[in-house]
Design a protein around this motif. Sequence first.
Motif, mmCIF file in Angstrom:
data_model
loop_
_atom_site.group_PDB
_atom_site.id
_atom_site.type_symbol
_atom_site.label_atom_id
_atom_site.label_comp_id
_atom_site.label_asym_id
_atom_site.label_seq_id
_atom_site.Cartn_x
_atom_site.Cartn_y
_atom_site.Cartn_z
ATOM 1 N N LEU A 141 -19.348 84.463 71.041
ATOM 2 C CA LEU A 141 -18.191 84.787 71.882
ATOM 3 C C LEU A 141 -17.267 83.588 72.021
ATOM 4 O O LEU A 141 -16.038 83.725 71.919
ATOM 5 C CB LEU A 141 -18.650 85.274 73.256
ATOM 6 N N LEU A 142 -17.826 82.405 72.255
ATOM 7 C CA LEU A 142 -17.004 81.198 72.377
ATOM 8 C C LEU A 142 -16.258 80.895 71.081
ATOM 9 O O LEU A 142 -15.078 80.519 71.111
ATOM 10 C CB LEU A 142 -17.872 80.010 72.780
ATOM 11 N N ILE A 143 -16.925 81.075 69.955
ATOM 12 C CA ILE A 143 -16.280 80.847 68.658
ATOM 13 C C ILE A 143 -15.140 81.847 68.466
ATOM 14 O O ILE A 143 -14.032 81.481 68.050
ATOM 15 C CB ILE A 143 -17.308 80.952 67.516
ATOM 16 N N ALA A 144 -15.389 83.110 68.790
ATOM 17 C CA ALA A 144 -14.355 84.143 68.631
ATOM 18 C C ALA A 144 -13.161 83.860 69.523
ATOM 19 O O ALA A 144 -12.004 83.969 69.084
ATOM 20 C CB ALA A 144 -14.947 85.516 68.941
ATOM 21 N N VAL A 145 -13.402 83.486 70.760
ATOM 22 C CA VAL A 145 -12.295 83.202 71.690
ATOM 23 C C VAL A 145 -11.495 81.994 71.211
ATOM 24 O O VAL A 145 -10.258 82.009 71.225
ATOM 25 C CB VAL A 145 -12.837 82.994 73.124
ATOM 26 N N ALA A 146 -12.180 80.944 70.763
ATOM 27 C CA ALA A 146 -11.475 79.758 70.278
ATOM 28 C C ALA A 146 -10.608 80.087 69.069
ATOM 29 O O ALA A 146 -9.443 79.658 68.983
ATOM 30 C CB ALA A 146 -12.477 78.664 69.938
ATOM 31 N N LEU A 147 -11.140 80.876 68.138
ATOM 32 C CA LEU A 147 -10.350 81.236 66.963
ATOM 33 C C LEU A 147 -9.208 82.184 67.308
ATOM 34 O O LEU A 147 -8.127 82.101 66.731
ATOM 35 C CB LEU A 147 -11.250 81.832 65.889
ATOM 36 N N LEU A 148 -9.419 83.070 68.279
ATOM 37 C CA LEU A 148 -8.328 83.942 68.718
ATOM 38 C C LEU A 148 -7.207 83.142 69.365
ATOM 39 O O LEU A 148 -6.023 83.444 69.184
ATOM 40 C CB LEU A 148 -8.845 85.008 69.681
ATOM 41 N N VAL A 149 -7.562 82.121 70.114
ATOM 42 C CA VAL A 149 -6.534 81.264 70.723
ATOM 43 C C VAL A 149 -5.736 80.547 69.642
ATOM 44 O O VAL A 149 -4.508 80.476 69.704
ATOM 45 C CB VAL A 149 -7.181 80.262 71.709
ATOM 46 N N VAL A 150 -6.438 80.021 68.637
ATOM 47 C CA VAL A 150 -5.741 79.353 67.537
ATOM 48 C C VAL A 150 -4.808 80.324 66.834
ATOM 49 O O VAL A 150 -3.635 80.017 66.580
ATOM 50 C CB VAL A 150 -6.757 78.749 66.535
ATOM 51 N N LEU A 151 -5.303 81.526 66.531
ATOM 52 C CA LEU A 151 -4.471 82.501 65.815
ATOM 53 C C LEU A 151 -3.364 83.078 66.681
ATOM 54 O O LEU A 151 -2.342 83.531 66.169
ATOM 55 C CB LEU A 151 -5.350 83.615 65.244
ATOM 56 N N ARG A 152 -3.537 83.056 67.979
ATOM 57 C CA ARG A 152 -2.477 83.549 68.873
ATOM 58 C C ARG A 152 -1.266 82.624 68.827
ATOM 59 O O ARG A 152 -0.125 83.054 68.787
ATOM 60 C CB ARG A 152 -3.018 83.662 70.309
#
Length: 183
Positions: A141-152
Motif C-alpha cells: 500500500l505504501l509503495i502504491a501510494v508513493a508511486l501514485l503521488v509521483v504519477l499525479r
Amino acid sequence: MLFRSLGIVVAATIVLFFLVERLVTSPFGRVLRGIRDDEQVVQVAGKNVVMFKIKAFAFGTAALGLAGGLYGHFTSFIAPDLFAPLLTLYVKLSLLAGGLGNSIGAVVGAVLVVFFLESTRFIIPLVPGISAVQGAALRELLIAVALLVVLRFYARGLVPESIPQPPLPTAPPEAAVAIERVR
C-alpha cells in the motif's frame, strides 16, 4: 564474488545503455518511434514495418537474455517460480514512474521503485501490533501510494520524452521586402 558480479552487471548495464541511446538517435530508432506514433505513415513512407518490429524484438530479447544470463550466473539457480507476476508489475511501474520513451527515465524509475521497495522494508517493523501478512500488505500500500503521488504530479514520468520541435521555415529577406512593396 558479490563485488565481481556487481561490477559485471554495472558494466553490462552501462554498455547496453549507451547502445540503446545510439539506437534511439539513429535512423533505425526514428523509424521505430514513427511506428510507435503512427504505423500507417511509416508504411506509406516505404518502410517494412514488420521487419523493423522483428529487429526491435530481437534486440530487446537479446538484452533480456543477457540480463537473465547474468542473473543465473549470480544466483546459480533459476526456476520459474522466482519470477512472480508482481515483479512484472514493478518493471511496468518503473517505466511509468521514470517516463516512457527514453532510457534515462527507465533508469530513474527503476531506482525510484527499488528505493520504495527497500525503504518500506525498514518502516514496517516500526508499526506496532501488525502481523507479517499485514505488514506485507501495508508495504504494498505504501509503495502504491508513493508511486501514485509521483504519477499525479508527473503524469508523463519524472523524465518525460523530449520531442524536438522541427524548425519553422523562414522567408528570405528579399521576400519580406517584396511583401512590403505589395502592401
